[in-house]
Design an enzyme around this catalytic site. Structure first.
Site, PDB file in Angstrom:
ATOM      1  N   LYS A 143       0.823  -1.214   0.000  1.00 36.49           N
ATOM      2  CA  LYS A 143       0.000   0.000   0.000  1.00 36.49           C
ATOM      3  C   LYS A 143       0.856   1.262   0.000  1.00 36.49           C
ATOM      4  CE  LYS A 143      -3.865  -2.282   2.317  1.00 36.49           C
ATOM      5  NZ  LYS A 143      -4.287  -2.863   1.070  1.00 36.49           N
ATOM      6  N   CYS A 144       1.885   1.250  -0.826  1.00 39.08           N
ATOM      7  CA  CYS A 144       2.866   2.329  -0.884  1.00 39.08           C
ATOM      8  C   CYS A 144       2.824   2.954  -2.277  1.00 39.08           C
ATOM      9  CB  CYS A 144       4.252   1.726  -0.612  1.00 39.08           C
ATOM     10  SG  CYS A 144       5.648   2.845  -0.779  1.00 39.08           S
TER      11      CYS A 144
END
Length: 159
Positions: free
Chosen positions: A34-35
């Site tokens: 989730k970057c």
């Protein structure tokens, strides 16, 4: 400590030692799902497909230490990587790369890296290149795109 003596656990829970990768050129990366840098999975997979036959192994180590960007279970991470990016390179169980619980692999990589020796990992997708003899030969910043590593990878594959 020798790189090949270090124990690791695969994302499916299997215990291994780094000696399973002896004689290979290794690209070791701390990953997160989730970057903003998560799309690098695509580039890492591309490098793996392009150079695997010549002896490259890309090894992904999920880490939740940076803004909690890897909150899932190992099973969820594996499913995400497969479905979203078609990852076939080896993934490992979630680890810490900094702090008091730093995994021995990352203690070794940081201590041996010629650049930024013993400095903390700054963010997701920091990369280490290891030659066929197990020497850490290069450390790359998280925002270094995988395709920008091709020349270095080729150099060490051809040594």
């Amino acid at each position: 400590m020798n790189l090949y003596d270090i124990s690791v656990r695969t994302i499916t829970g299997e215990s291994k030692t780094m000696s399973d990768y002896k004689g290979k050129v290794l690209l070791i990366v701390n990953t997160a799902s989730k970057c903003g840098l998560t799309p690098q999975y695509k580039g890492l997979q591309s490098l793996y497909e392009r150079y695997r036959e010549q002896g490259l192994e890309v090894l992904g180590f999920p880490c939740n230490q940076f803004a909690s960007q890897e909150p899932g279970t190992n099973e969820e991470i594996a499913r995400f990587c497969d479905l979203t990016y078609g990852v076939t390179f080896p993934l490992f169980a979630k680890i810490d790369v900094n702090g008091p619980n730093t995994h021995p692999l990352y203690q070794h990589l940081k201590a041996q890296a010629p650049e930024n020796q013993n400095q903390d990992i700054e963010w997701n997708f920091a990369k280490f290149l290891v030659d066929r003899s197990g020497n850490v030969v290069k450390r790359y910043a998280p925002d270094t795109q995988p395709q920008d590593l091709a020349k270095d990878i080729e150099r060490y594959l051809n040594e």
